[in-house]
Design a protein around this motif. Sequence first.
Motif, short mmCIF file in Angstrom:
data_model
loop_
_atom_site.label_atom_id
_atom_site.label_comp_id
_atom_site.label_asym_id
_atom_site.label_seq_id
_atom_site.Cartn_x
_atom_site.Cartn_y
_atom_site.Cartn_z
N ALA A 62 28.92 28.75 41.62
CA ALA A 62 29.19 27.34 41.92
C ALA A 62 28.91 27.09 43.39
O ALA A 62 29.27 27.91 44.24
CB ALA A 62 30.64 27.00 41.60
N GLY A 64 29.20 23.78 46.23
CA GLY A 64 29.48 22.37 46.52
C GLY A 64 28.55 21.92 47.62
O GLY A 64 27.34 21.87 47.46
N SER A 67 29.79 24.35 52.74
CA SER A 67 30.43 24.38 54.07
C SER A 67 31.35 25.58 54.23
O SER A 67 32.00 25.72 55.27
CB SER A 67 31.19 23.08 54.33
OG SER A 67 32.25 22.93 53.42
N ASN A 68 31.40 26.44 53.20
CA ASN A 68 32.22 27.65 53.34
C ASN A 68 31.54 28.84 52.69
O ASN A 68 32.19 29.63 51.99
CB ASN A 68 33.61 27.41 52.73
CG ASN A 68 34.69 28.17 53.49
OD1 ASN A 68 34.52 28.48 54.67
ND2 ASN A 68 35.77 28.51 52.82
N THR A 131 33.33 19.40 48.93
CA THR A 131 33.60 18.65 47.70
C THR A 131 35.06 18.81 47.27
O THR A 131 35.74 19.77 47.66
CB THR A 131 32.73 19.20 46.56
OG1 THR A 131 32.94 20.63 46.51
CG2 THR A 131 31.26 18.90 46.77
N GLY A 141 43.46 23.60 53.98
CA GLY A 141 44.64 23.29 54.78
C GLY A 141 44.26 22.91 56.18
O GLY A 141 43.21 23.33 56.70
N ILE A 190 35.20 24.64 38.70
CA ILE A 190 36.21 23.56 38.74
C ILE A 190 35.51 22.22 38.51
O ILE A 190 34.52 21.90 39.18
CB ILE A 190 36.98 23.59 40.07
CG1 ILE A 190 37.79 24.89 40.15
CG2 ILE A 190 37.88 22.36 40.21
CD1 ILE A 190 38.39 25.18 41.49
N ARG A 236 40.05 16.89 65.49
CA ARG A 236 39.01 17.74 64.90
C ARG A 236 37.67 17.50 65.56
O ARG A 236 36.91 18.44 65.79
CB ARG A 236 38.90 17.44 63.39
CG ARG A 236 40.10 17.86 62.59
CD ARG A 236 39.86 17.58 61.11
NE ARG A 236 38.84 18.47 60.61
CZ ARG A 236 39.08 19.61 59.97
NH1 ARG A 236 40.32 19.98 59.72
NH2 ARG A 236 38.09 20.37 59.57
#
Length: 354
Positions: A62, A64, A67-68, A131, A141, A190, A236
């Motif tokens: 999967a 999205g 970004s990770n 996403t 978090g 998911i 941020r």
Amino acid sequence: MATDSLAAVDFGGYTLLENASLRARNTLRVDARAALLAEVRDIHALPALLDWPAIRNMPALALGEGSNVLFTGNFGGLIVTLKTRGIEIIGEDGRTARVRIAAGEHWNDVVRWSLAHNLCGLENLSLIPGTAGAAPVQNIGAYGVELEEFVHLVEAFDLRERRLETFSKNGCEFAYRDSRFKREPDRQLITALELNLPKSREPVIDYAGVREELATMKIEGKPTSPQIAEAVVRLRTRKLPDPALIPNAGSFFKNPILPIEFANELKREHPALPLWAMDQTHAKLSAAWLIEAAGFKGAREGDAGISERHALVLVNHGNATGAQLWALAQRVREGVREYFGVMLEPEPRVIGSA
Ligand code: FAD
Ligand code: EPU
């Protein structure tokens, strides 16, 4: 078209691309490729997609907004990206609304939608890239709040059993930057989340910098959720490099959680080390501080680097390969282990020969 020939084709509920470039699909802008990539607009099309003879025995992953993730090489299987949309209130009482969110929604749109509907809780999670579908994977978090607080259920397509399943909040086994979905990758895709969002709530503003930012914004008294969101966005934007300007995947390492005796011993040797007690037995340390103190902040090897702005962020200054970025990450890890005896764990999913 013949069913055994796979080109870049629209099949109704999904589009399939062959030998797909991933460069624009990961925020580190690593130039990798996937043997096949499916953009899925209708989750009911998943069984048919996975039933293609050429796909049936391929590994599936999967993805999205990337970004990770860090691709250290090409991916020889099928990448599935959900493009499903929809955010709706499916039930409410005087105190809470239950909101159902399709996995393909952009997370920050979900936060903004919740604030526009006078719902609270997600304001501290403003501006996290990615996403909605990926949000439960590492239980996103920030600024003193984690997603799990609001999760009612997570719906997922079991790629092994080929059916939809629902997971209660407890069934998701959430922890700091962790869940069952992260521990058993590529099993569950998911497809949707249901969150219980309160209509009012005590502000969570104790995380370092939030009160100060609200004061700078001249907000007195109890801040509203949109005001907290704005403070978080300002913080941020100042602290983290923007992936659109300098490719990165946010924090590259988790903040280590260590037995309290060891953490206190390090704190005695290095009084400036930020340390947060988790419970009676464990404390969390600032990985950014450890990396900076070990001398890696702003380090650069070719186009692979550690951000000058934030020591926890691995950056791509141009054309770094995934393998070069991973090699630098390994050196940082080894350096911190030598200096402090602490082994850092990567936060993003490393895909390839890690
Ligand atoms: P991807 O990177 O595409 O995927 C991440 C993982 O989730 C992969 O293992 C992938 O296989 C899996 N996955 C993706 N979609 C699904 C799905 N539908 N079903 C099952 N598995 C799936 N994270 C935080 O927690 N807090 C932060 O404050 C934060 N700040 C960040 C700041 C920056 C500048 C950046 C670049 C990243 C930051 N992150 C943060 C990390 C990242 O934004 C989150 O982890 C986000 O949830 C990833 O979403 P994505 O869609 O990009 O997932
Ligand atoms: N610090 C340094 N050097 C730096 C940066 C920070 O020493 O270059 C020290 C400072 O003392 C600072 C402390 O580290 O007080 C904490 O820094 P920050 O508030 O930026 O938080 P963080 O622990 O580095 C975590 C998350 C972020 C999240 C912020 C805010 C992890 C791994 N990272 O970062 O999440 O946005 O807190 O809650 O838990 C992500 O997961 O990708 C991410 C960006």
